[in-house]
Design an enzyme around this catalytic site. Structure first.
Site, short mmCIF file in Angstrom:
data_model
loop_
_atom_site.label_atom_id
_atom_site.label_comp_id
_atom_site.label_asym_id
_atom_site.label_seq_id
_atom_site.Cartn_x
_atom_site.Cartn_y
_atom_site.Cartn_z
N CYS A 2 -9.15 9.02 4.86
CA CYS A 2 -8.07 9.83 4.27
C CYS A 2 -8.60 11.03 3.49
O CYS A 2 -9.77 11.13 3.17
CB CYS A 2 -7.16 9.01 3.37
SG CYS A 2 -6.28 7.70 4.22
N ARG A 46 -4.10 11.16 6.84
CA ARG A 46 -4.17 9.70 6.80
C ARG A 46 -5.01 9.11 7.92
O ARG A 46 -4.87 9.48 9.08
CB ARG A 46 -2.74 9.14 6.91
CG ARG A 46 -2.68 7.64 6.88
CD ARG A 46 -1.23 7.18 6.89
NE ARG A 46 -1.17 5.73 6.89
CZ ARG A 46 -0.32 5.02 7.60
NH1 ARG A 46 0.59 5.62 8.34
NH2 ARG A 46 -0.33 3.73 7.55
N LEU A 47 -5.88 8.20 7.52
CA LEU A 47 -6.56 7.31 8.44
C LEU A 47 -5.93 5.95 8.19
O LEU A 47 -6.15 5.34 7.15
CB LEU A 47 -8.07 7.26 8.17
CG LEU A 47 -8.86 6.27 9.02
CD1 LEU A 47 -8.80 6.66 10.49
CD2 LEU A 47 -10.29 6.19 8.54
N ILE A 49 -5.27 2.22 8.01
CA ILE A 49 -6.11 1.03 8.05
C ILE A 49 -5.29 -0.21 7.69
O ILE A 49 -5.25 -1.16 8.43
CB ILE A 49 -7.32 1.17 7.11
CG1 ILE A 49 -8.19 2.30 7.61
CG2 ILE A 49 -8.07 -0.14 6.98
CD1 ILE A 49 -9.55 2.42 7.08
N ASN A 72 -5.98 8.15 -1.52
CA ASN A 72 -7.13 7.99 -0.64
C ASN A 72 -7.89 6.77 -1.13
O ASN A 72 -8.24 6.70 -2.31
CB ASN A 72 -8.03 9.23 -0.70
CG ASN A 72 -9.33 9.05 0.05
OD1 ASN A 72 -9.43 8.25 0.95
ND2 ASN A 72 -10.33 9.82 -0.34
N GLY A 73 -8.10 5.81 -0.27
CA GLY A 73 -8.89 4.66 -0.67
C GLY A 73 -8.30 3.36 -0.19
O GLY A 73 -7.55 3.31 0.78
N GLU A 74 -8.65 2.31 -0.92
CA GLU A 74 -8.15 0.98 -0.60
C GLU A 74 -8.07 0.16 -1.88
O GLU A 74 -9.00 0.17 -2.69
CB GLU A 74 -9.08 0.29 0.41
CG GLU A 74 -8.54 -1.02 0.90
CD GLU A 74 -9.40 -1.64 2.00
OE1 GLU A 74 -9.10 -2.79 2.37
OE2 GLU A 74 -10.36 -1.00 2.46
N ASP A 96 -0.98 -0.60 1.04
CA ASP A 96 -1.38 -0.61 -0.36
C ASP A 96 -0.83 0.61 -1.09
O ASP A 96 -0.59 0.58 -2.29
CB ASP A 96 -2.89 -0.74 -0.53
CG ASP A 96 -3.73 0.17 0.33
OD1 ASP A 96 -3.18 0.93 1.14
OD2 ASP A 96 -4.97 0.12 0.20
#
Length: 149
Positions: A2, A46-47, A49, A72-74, A96
């Site tokens: 992202c 956006r990627l 996941i 951006n992140g997890e 998330d």
């Protein structure tokens, strides 16, 4: 992976967002909002996941439209966080990102201390006329800003 971008009172176009296309080939979005006389622009590549559906599209808005978020992140513990939220929330998906949005809406910006993950977040609280920029404690996900004159 992202990528997020934003500005206050500086207009950028899709061409700038496309310069970070390599950070997220699955989706993109832009939103312009006037808050207290200021133009706030948020954009994201956006990627996908965690939630591969369009329900994870960003910028993401709360049901009341008072909060807008790019991320951006997890968040590794997002399911645990989601379980702390009121059961009355009608989620659109399983991302998330959506958990973050409603967690901050419910517990305020200090709720970020409960996040276990790697992240950069920009969240606009239109109800309070505030824009927050937040990064994980270790700085794994990049968050750069510039205050111009």
């Amino acid at each position: 992976m992202c990528g997020i971008l934003g500005s206050v009172n500086i207009i950028f176009n899709r061409a700038l967002l496309n310069t970070i296309e390599h950070r997220g080939p699955d989706d993109s979005g832009m939103k312009k909002v006037i808050v207290n006389g200021n133009l706030i622009q948020l954009a994201q590549r956006r990627l996908a996941i965690v939630d591969l559906t369009p329900a994870g599209h960003q910028p993401m808005h709360s049901d009341c439209k008072g909060f807008t978020l790019i991320f951006n992140g997890e968040i590794y513990n997002h399911q645990e966080l989601r379980n702390r939220l009121p059961k009355s929330i009608k989620y659109k998906g399983h991302s998330d990102t959506e958990t973050i949005l409603y967690y901050i809406k419910e517990f305020g910006i200090k709720g970020i201390k409960d996040f276990n993950g790697i992240f950069s977040i920009a969240i606009l609280n239109k109800l309070a006329n505030k824009l927050f920029l937040v990064r994980d404690p270790f700085g794994v996900k990049p968050l750069f800003y510039h205050i111009g004159t």
